[in-house]
Design a protein around this motif. Structure first.
Motif, PDB file in Angstrom:
ATOM      1  N   UNK A  75      -6.065 -11.043   9.667  1.00 26.80           N
ATOM      2  CA  UNK A  75      -4.902 -11.138   8.778  1.00 26.80           C
ATOM      3  C   UNK A  75      -5.166 -10.445   7.440  1.00 26.80           C
ATOM      4  N   UNK A  76      -6.342 -10.667   6.862  1.00 29.98           N
ATOM      5  CA  UNK A  76      -6.680 -10.040   5.580  1.00 29.98           C
ATOM      6  C   UNK A  76      -6.773  -8.523   5.734  1.00 29.98           C
ATOM      7  N   UNK A  77      -7.341  -8.065   6.825  1.00 34.09           N
ATOM      8  CA  UNK A  77      -7.448  -6.629   7.046  1.00 34.09           C
ATOM      9  C   UNK A  77      -6.081  -5.978   7.243  1.00 34.09           C
ATOM     10  N   UNK A  78      -5.134  -6.684   7.850  1.00 35.37           N
ATOM     11  CA  UNK A  78      -3.778  -6.151   7.997  1.00 35.37           C
ATOM     12  C   UNK A  78      -3.126  -5.979   6.623  1.00 35.37           C
ATOM     13  N   UNK A  79      -3.271  -6.969   5.756  1.00 36.13           N
ATOM     14  CA  UNK A  79      -2.718  -6.868   4.400  1.00 36.13           C
ATOM     15  C   UNK A  79      -3.362  -5.695   3.650  1.00 36.13           C
ATOM     16  N   UNK A  80      -4.666  -5.551   3.762  1.00 33.82           N
ATOM     17  CA  UNK A  80      -5.356  -4.444   3.093  1.00 33.82           C
ATOM     18  C   UNK A  80      -4.870  -3.099   3.636  1.00 33.82           C
ATOM     19  N   UNK A  81      -4.635  -3.022   4.935  1.00 33.94           N
ATOM     20  CA  UNK A  81      -4.123  -1.786   5.524  1.00 33.94           C
ATOM     21  C   UNK A  81      -2.741  -1.435   5.022  1.00 33.94           C
ATOM     22  N   UNK A  82      -1.887  -2.436   4.892  1.00 37.48           N
ATOM     23  CA  UNK A  82      -0.540  -2.199   4.367  1.00 37.48           C
ATOM     24  C   UNK A  82      -0.607  -1.683   2.934  1.00 37.48           C
ATOM     25  N   UNK A  83      -1.426  -2.295   2.095  1.00 41.68           N
ATOM     26  CA  UNK A  83      -1.577  -1.824   0.719  1.00 41.68           C
ATOM     27  C   UNK A  83      -2.132  -0.409   0.669  1.00 41.68           C
ATOM     28  N   UNK A  84      -3.067  -0.092   1.537  1.00 36.61           N
ATOM     29  CA  UNK A  84      -3.626   1.259   1.573  1.00 36.61           C
ATOM     30  C   UNK A  84      -2.561   2.273   1.960  1.00 36.61           C
ATOM     31  N   UNK A  85      -1.696   1.941   2.905  1.00 39.21           N
ATOM     32  CA  UNK A  85      -0.622   2.855   3.298  1.00 39.21           C
ATOM     33  C   UNK A  85       0.381   3.058   2.166  1.00 39.21           C
ATOM     34  N   UNK A  86       0.703   1.994   1.453  1.00 40.44           N
ATOM     35  CA  UNK A  86       1.609   2.115   0.304  1.00 40.44           C
ATOM     36  C   UNK A  86       0.965   2.991  -0.767  1.00 40.44           C
ATOM     37  N   UNK A  87      -0.319   2.781  -1.033  1.00 44.15           N
ATOM     38  CA  UNK A  87      -1.032   3.600  -2.018  1.00 44.15           C
ATOM     39  C   UNK A  87      -1.087   5.050  -1.603  1.00 44.15           C
ATOM     40  N   UNK A  88      -1.306   5.314  -0.325  1.00 38.94           N
ATOM     41  CA  UNK A  88      -1.333   6.694   0.181  1.00 38.94           C
ATOM     42  C   UNK A  88       0.025   7.352  -0.024  1.00 38.94           C
ATOM     43  N   UNK A  89       1.081   6.607   0.230  1.00 37.89           N
ATOM     44  CA  UNK A  89       2.428   7.138   0.021  1.00 37.89           C
ATOM     45  C   UNK A  89       2.672   7.515  -1.427  1.00 37.89           C
ATOM     46  N   UNK A  90       2.207   6.690  -2.354  1.00 39.63           N
ATOM     47  CA  UNK A  90       2.344   7.007  -3.781  1.00 39.63           C
ATOM     48  C   UNK A  90       1.547   8.259  -4.148  1.00 39.63           C
ATOM     49  N   UNK A  91       0.336   8.366  -3.620  1.00 37.39           N
ATOM     50  CA  UNK A  91      -0.503   9.521  -3.925  1.00 37.39           C
ATOM     51  C   UNK A  91       0.112  10.797  -3.364  1.00 37.39           C
ATOM     52  N   UNK A  92       0.752  10.720  -2.204  1.00 42.18           N
ATOM     53  CA  UNK A  92       1.367  11.903  -1.608  1.00 42.18           C
ATOM     54  C   UNK A  92       2.642  12.325  -2.323  1.00 42.18           C
ATOM     55  N   UNK A  93       3.227  11.441  -3.129  1.00 40.57           N
ATOM     56  CA  UNK A  93       4.429  11.797  -3.886  1.00 40.57           C
ATOM     57  C   UNK A  93       4.119  12.746  -5.033  1.00 40.57           C
ATOM     58  N   UNK A  94       2.855  12.902  -5.359  1.00 38.34           N
ATOM     59  CA  UNK A  94       2.472  13.800  -6.445  1.00 38.34           C
ATOM     60  C   UNK A  94       2.540  15.236  -5.933  1.00 38.34           C
ATOM     61  N   UNK A  95       3.569  16.006  -6.358  1.00 35.01           N
ATOM     62  CA  UNK A  95       3.696  17.376  -5.862  1.00 35.01           C
ATOM     63  C   UNK A  95       2.679  18.295  -6.521  1.00 35.01           C
ATOM     64  N   UNK A  96       2.289  19.358  -5.840  1.00 31.92           N
ATOM     65  CA  UNK A  96       1.390  20.322  -6.459  1.00 31.92           C
ATOM     66  C   UNK A  96       2.144  21.125  -7.512  1.00 31.92           C
ATOM     67  N   UNK A  97       1.891  20.882  -8.800  1.00 32.42           N
ATOM     68  CA  UNK A  97       2.695  21.507  -9.851  1.00 32.42           C
ATOM     69  C   UNK A  97       2.465  23.011  -9.977  1.00 32.42           C
TER      70      UNK A  97
END
Length: 124
Positions: A75-97
């Motif tokens: 259960x804890x690892x599933x929560x950590x995985x979800x947070x990691x996916x959300x964080x990855x999504x935020x990092x990918x929103x940074x366009x190459x300027x």
């Protein structure tokens, strides 16, 4: 010609200002993504220890201790995985300027060249 060079200098300055704004926006998204990755790691580390110990004690009343530890760990690892996916999504929103800046500057130079060609044509 003087007006053209003044316009070109002003255009380049404006493009550099725009690049600064784009870099700040990219850095903000990257920072959010990195922060969420860090939060996921911290939650995974402390959550694993605390929840497994607590769950083992509670679930050991109705199931073997190894099963209780396994259930809570997953259960804890599933929560950590979800947070990691959300964080990855935020990092990918940074366009190459840099790519946007180069394309914008090429378009501006082309527009200035086009304007110069129109000025060179004799009027009827």
């Amino acid at each position: 010609m003087t007006d053209l060079s003044d316009q070109l200098v002003r255009l380049i300055r404006d493009e550099l200002q725009l690049a600064k704004v784009d870099l700040a926006d990219s850095a903000r998204h990257a920072g959010l993504g990195i922060g969420m990755f860090g939060a996921a790691g911290i939650l995974a580390l402390f959550g694993l220890g605390g929840l497994i110990a607590t769950a083992m004690i509670a679930l050991a009343l109705v199931a073997p201790w190894w099963l209780a530890a396994l259930i809570i760990s997953l259960a804890v690892l599933v929560v950590a995985g979800i947070l990691a996916l959300i964080g990855r999504g935020q990092a990918l929103k940074a366009p190459p300027p840099a790519g946007q800046l180069i394309a914008s500057m090429k378009a501006d130079v082309d527009a200035v060249k086009e304007g110069r060609h129109h000025d060179d044509k004799p009027s009827k």
